[in-house]
Design an enzyme around this catalytic site. Structure first.
Site, PDB file in Angstrom:
ATOM      1  N   LYS A 107      63.691 -19.028  41.789  1.00 57.18           N
ATOM      2  CA  LYS A 107      62.644 -19.818  41.185  1.00 57.18           C
ATOM      3  C   LYS A 107      61.371 -19.254  41.221  1.00 57.18           C
ATOM      4  O   LYS A 107      60.392 -19.911  41.500  1.00 57.18           O
ATOM      5  CB  LYS A 107      62.638 -21.374  41.938  1.00 57.18           C
ATOM      6  CG  LYS A 107      63.846 -21.974  42.053  1.00 57.18           C
ATOM      7  CD  LYS A 107      64.655 -22.480  40.588  1.00 57.18           C
ATOM      8  CE  LYS A 107      65.952 -22.949  40.726  1.00 57.18           C
ATOM      9  NZ  LYS A 107      65.916 -24.256  41.724  1.00 57.18           N
ATOM     10  N   ILE A 114      55.367 -18.518  41.081  1.00 55.05           N
ATOM     11  CA  ILE A 114      56.464 -19.619  40.898  1.00 55.05           C
ATOM     12  C   ILE A 114      56.819 -19.896  39.577  1.00 55.05           C
ATOM     13  O   ILE A 114      56.153 -20.033  38.624  1.00 55.05           O
ATOM     14  CB  ILE A 114      55.983 -20.814  41.869  1.00 55.05           C
ATOM     15  CG1 ILE A 114      54.679 -21.557  41.218  1.00 55.05           C
ATOM     16  CG2 ILE A 114      55.661 -20.549  43.253  1.00 55.05           C
ATOM     17  CD1 ILE A 114      54.073 -22.904  41.850  1.00 55.05           C
ATOM     18  N   CYS A 115      57.992 -20.411  39.540  1.00 55.10           N
ATOM     19  CA  CYS A 115      58.737 -20.915  38.005  1.00 55.10           C
ATOM     20  C   CYS A 115      58.395 -22.484  37.984  1.00 55.10           C
ATOM     21  O   CYS A 115      58.723 -23.149  38.946  1.00 55.10           O
ATOM     22  CB  CYS A 115      60.144 -20.483  37.919  1.00 55.10           C
ATOM     23  SG  CYS A 115      60.486 -18.996  38.007  1.00 55.10           S
ATOM     24  N   LEU A 116      57.610 -22.712  37.013  1.00 55.24           N
ATOM     25  CA  LEU A 116      57.470 -24.248  36.892  1.00 55.24           C
ATOM     26  C   LEU A 116      58.521 -25.041  36.025  1.00 55.24           C
ATOM     27  O   LEU A 116      59.215 -24.379  35.150  1.00 55.24           O
ATOM     28  CB  LEU A 116      56.081 -24.472  36.445  1.00 55.24           C
ATOM     29  CG  LEU A 116      54.889 -23.989  37.415  1.00 55.24           C
ATOM     30  CD1 LEU A 116      53.598 -24.016  36.917  1.00 55.24           C
ATOM     31  CD2 LEU A 116      55.122 -24.417  38.715  1.00 55.24           C
ATOM     32  N   TRP A 144      56.856 -27.830  43.580  1.00 56.72           N
ATOM     33  CA  TRP A 144      57.662 -26.455  43.877  1.00 56.72           C
ATOM     34  C   TRP A 144      57.886 -26.484  45.168  1.00 56.72           C
ATOM     35  O   TRP A 144      59.150 -26.328  45.456  1.00 56.72           O
ATOM     36  CB  TRP A 144      56.981 -25.345  43.358  1.00 56.72           C
ATOM     37  CG  TRP A 144      57.885 -23.894  43.165  1.00 56.72           C
ATOM     38  CD1 TRP A 144      58.406 -23.691  42.272  1.00 56.72           C
ATOM     39  CD2 TRP A 144      57.940 -23.164  44.336  1.00 56.72           C
ATOM     40  NE1 TRP A 144      59.183 -22.510  42.533  1.00 56.72           N
ATOM     41  CE2 TRP A 144      59.083 -22.152  43.724  1.00 56.72           C
ATOM     42  CE3 TRP A 144      57.676 -23.104  45.581  1.00 56.72           C
ATOM     43  CZ2 TRP A 144      59.427 -20.901  44.608  1.00 56.72           C
ATOM     44  CZ3 TRP A 144      58.043 -22.031  46.371  1.00 56.72           C
ATOM     45  CH2 TRP A 144      58.988 -20.970  46.012  1.00 56.72           C
TER      46      TRP A 144
END
Lengths: 166, 18
Positions: A107, A114-116, A144
């Protein structure tokens, strides 16, 4: 969005000035508003006994860094935060990174960004220029951490580091 | 955000000292 998140978000002041870091005239005003919103958000968090991050920037306000904390099973985990303000900000949101977790979760993009969720980008776009760094923290990093950190701990990828006493 | 007389330096210091 759950009611608690809505309440948290609505108590962060909205920003007024639409300016990016290359706007020599208006960026200082935007930067002041970013700090005002962040100060209020941190004060709200402290009052709610949920003081979960600190942030500061370089003098130009283009590079930000700090720490965040997550409590899991009574233990407090600490992570470094860093991000740059993109040239096209605030139309483009900041990309918050936790460099210590780079490569430890799917992620995350390279560099620990960070992947949202799919909700974030359209929500941000609808609220330009009112949302700022404080809102990115509340909508982005907060959720997250809540999803990813317990999982990383359970898998043994993140382990508790006791602070040494002097 | 409300209009403020505080300078950017003052706001940065306030954030550091919270």
């Amino acid at each position: 969005m759950d009611e608690t998140s809505k309440k948290t978000l609505s108590s962060i002041p909205l920003l007024k000035t639409k300016a990016g870091p290359r706007d020599k005239d208006l960026w200082p005003q935007r930067l002041k508003e970013e700090y005002q919103a962040l100060i209020q958000y941190v004060q709200n968090n402290k009052a709610a006994d949920n003081d979960w991050f600190r942030l500061e920037s370089n003098k130009e306000g283009t590079r930000w860094f700090g720490k965040c904390w997550f409590i899991h099973n009574l233990l407090k985990y600490e992570f470094d935060i860093e991000f740059d303000v993109p040239v096209t900000y605030p139309a483009t949101a900041v990309e918050i990174a936790l460099p210590e977790l780079d490569g430890k979760t799917a992620k995350m993009y390279r560099g620990g960004k960070i992947c949202l969720s799919d909700h974030f980008k359209p929500l941000w776009a609808r609220n330009v220029p009112k949302f700022g760094i404080a809102h990115a923290m509340a909508l982005g990093l907060g959720p997250w951490l809540a999803v990813e950190i317990p999982d990383l701990i359970e898998k043994g990828i993140v382990t508790y580091k006791e602070k040494s006493t002097q | 955000v409300e209009d403020t007389q505080a300078s950017l330096d003052e706001l940065m210091a306030q954030m550091k000292n919270i």
